[in-house]
Design an enzyme around this catalytic site. Sequence first.
Site, PDB file in Angstrom:
ATOM      1  N   LYS A 194       3.314  -8.864 -12.263  1.00  0.00           N
ATOM      2  CA  LYS A 194       4.218  -9.317 -11.276  1.00  0.00           C
ATOM      3  C   LYS A 194       5.447 -10.298 -11.561  1.00  0.00           C
ATOM      4  O   LYS A 194       6.583 -10.034 -11.037  1.00  0.00           O
ATOM      5  CB  LYS A 194       3.629  -9.517  -9.984  1.00  0.00           C
TER       6      LYS A 194
HETATM    7  C1  LIG Z   1      -0.329  -6.247  -7.563  1.00  0.00           C
HETATM    8  C2  LIG Z   1      -1.273  -5.682  -8.494  1.00  0.00           C
HETATM    9  C3  LIG Z   1      -1.662  -4.180  -8.744  1.00  0.00           C
HETATM   10  C4  LIG Z   1      -1.183  -3.419  -7.583  1.00  0.00           C
HETATM   11  O1  LIG Z   1       0.185  -3.062  -7.808  1.00  0.00           O
HETATM   12  P1  LIG Z   1       1.016  -2.287  -6.669  1.00  0.00           P
HETATM   13  O2  LIG Z   1       2.322  -2.294  -7.248  1.00  0.00           O
HETATM   14  O3  LIG Z   1       0.789  -2.792  -5.337  1.00  0.00           O
HETATM   15  O4  LIG Z   1       0.529  -0.854  -7.030  1.00  0.00           O
HETATM   16  C5  LIG Z   1      -2.561  -4.076  -9.662  1.00  0.00           C
HETATM   17  N1  LIG Z   1      -3.163  -4.940 -10.276  1.00  0.00           N
HETATM   18  C6  LIG Z   1      -2.776  -6.111 -10.403  1.00  0.00           C
HETATM   19  C7  LIG Z   1      -3.475  -7.167 -11.246  1.00  0.00           C
HETATM   20  C8  LIG Z   1      -1.967  -6.819  -9.556  1.00  0.00           C
HETATM   21  O5  LIG Z   1      -1.617  -8.060  -9.474  1.00  0.00           O
END
Ligand SMILES: *Cc1c(COP(=O)(O)O)cnc(C)c1O
Length: 479
Positions: free
Chosen positions: A125
Amino acid sequence: MKYITTRSSYGQSKAETKGFQDVLLTGLASDGGLYIPAELPQFSKEAIRQLRGLPYNELAFTIIKPFAGGEIDDTTLKQLIDDSYSTTTGFEQSSFSHRAVAPLHQIGSNEWIMELFHGPTLAFKDFALQLLGRLLNHVLTERGEKAIVLGATSGDTGSAAIEGCRHSDALDIFILHPYQRVSEVQRRQMTSVLADNVNNIAIKGNFDDCQAMVKQSFADQSFLPDNTRLVAVNSINWARIMAQVVYYFHAALLLGAPDREVAFSVPTGNFGDIFAGYIARGMGLPVGKLVVATNQNDILHRFFKDNDYRKQPLEHSLSPSMDIMVSSNFERLLLDMLGRDGNRLAQLMETFQSTGKLQVPEANWLEIKNLFESCRTDDADTCSTIAQLHRETGYLADPHTAIGVRALQELNLDPRMPKVVLATAHPVKFPDAVEKAGLQSPSLPPHMSDLLQREERYSVLENDLPELQAFIRQQTRHA
Ligand SMILES: *Cc1c(COP(=O)(O)O)cnc(C)c1O
């Protein structure tokens, strides 16, 4: 570049269109839909070939520039991108701790892991939120405006958003987390940021309670101080998807694009990360397959398997960042599945709202299945995959990443097509799963080795909307 909403028909004259800055600041459109570009920028084979060998920040600038649609001047955009993906270890500016930003690690004859966890909070993220925070700060400052960022988190989003916004004079950020229900590492990554504009709030309730209060606050903003606006940093914000498109190009270029198709396996929750892969393909990148890898919260897997998108109760898993009941970005793909007919999409979403389920016409569903595969992995198989991968390659994957690895093992993809698993988090963030797999949790990386000793600051509030909103008014610096 013009943006439309998923719920207004493309080309329809009264359709609400917006420019990049407004999309950045708005989040959800007033018709309840999500913003998407009216048309995607196109990269020819030759143009893609020209991108080979570029460092990450330069690649990012080339990919992102058309989306900003002339609303951010090139010099500024370049600078914001350079700062977001900087790898020099200077105080405060250091963003990514690996020189490649998103390095590839080989785990099989034609299989790679793309490590997206070298950013400041050790999850993918950071790729979106480092840039989003800087873009918001720039646009608001230029307009002489202030904004409040409000979000709920069950873990990774909150810390990445705080890291992205902590240096902004134009932003005050309020992040709600469920009191005593996030892991210690995850909590401390948020609460040890002591900047003036950062407000962590532990709500005496669960994650759904936090999210409900955020939604209500966006729906009725009358509580806000004068001359401030509310900004969303969850993955419905288009700028997050845009930033994530870059690393699909990055990996595919390293593995033979534009002359070879590449498959991606993506641990998926809200369908944001994998949707960025779909956008990359729409821009001309040869993406051969997109694998939707879910945990036991498998609404997306059920859709791709049986054309049955149906809400079911939430299950808590060892991969908590993918614990969702519905996927907020799935609406963006649905629009394309319905031939970009926003009216039909609006009807379908209404059906989903009232019945908790939806289906798309058989022919449209079959067509989308040419591109997507899906696989569901439960906690037991997640742990056995972590153990097996470690045994056979020495690589320690976090539980989300392991679900992506597992999906490739279960599916029979063309052995000659290179496959990339997106590693969405560093294993140190999820010690439970690593230990259940019979392995030792790794130690914290150097830049946060003292995390467990750092001073923390957060407020504990009741699960009460008026109390929360009064708190926000009182703590906002510019009120
Ligand atoms: C947010 C997250 C996901 C999922 O991502 P999306 O974009 O919601 O599909 C997967 N793995 C981790 C570690 C995350 O923080």
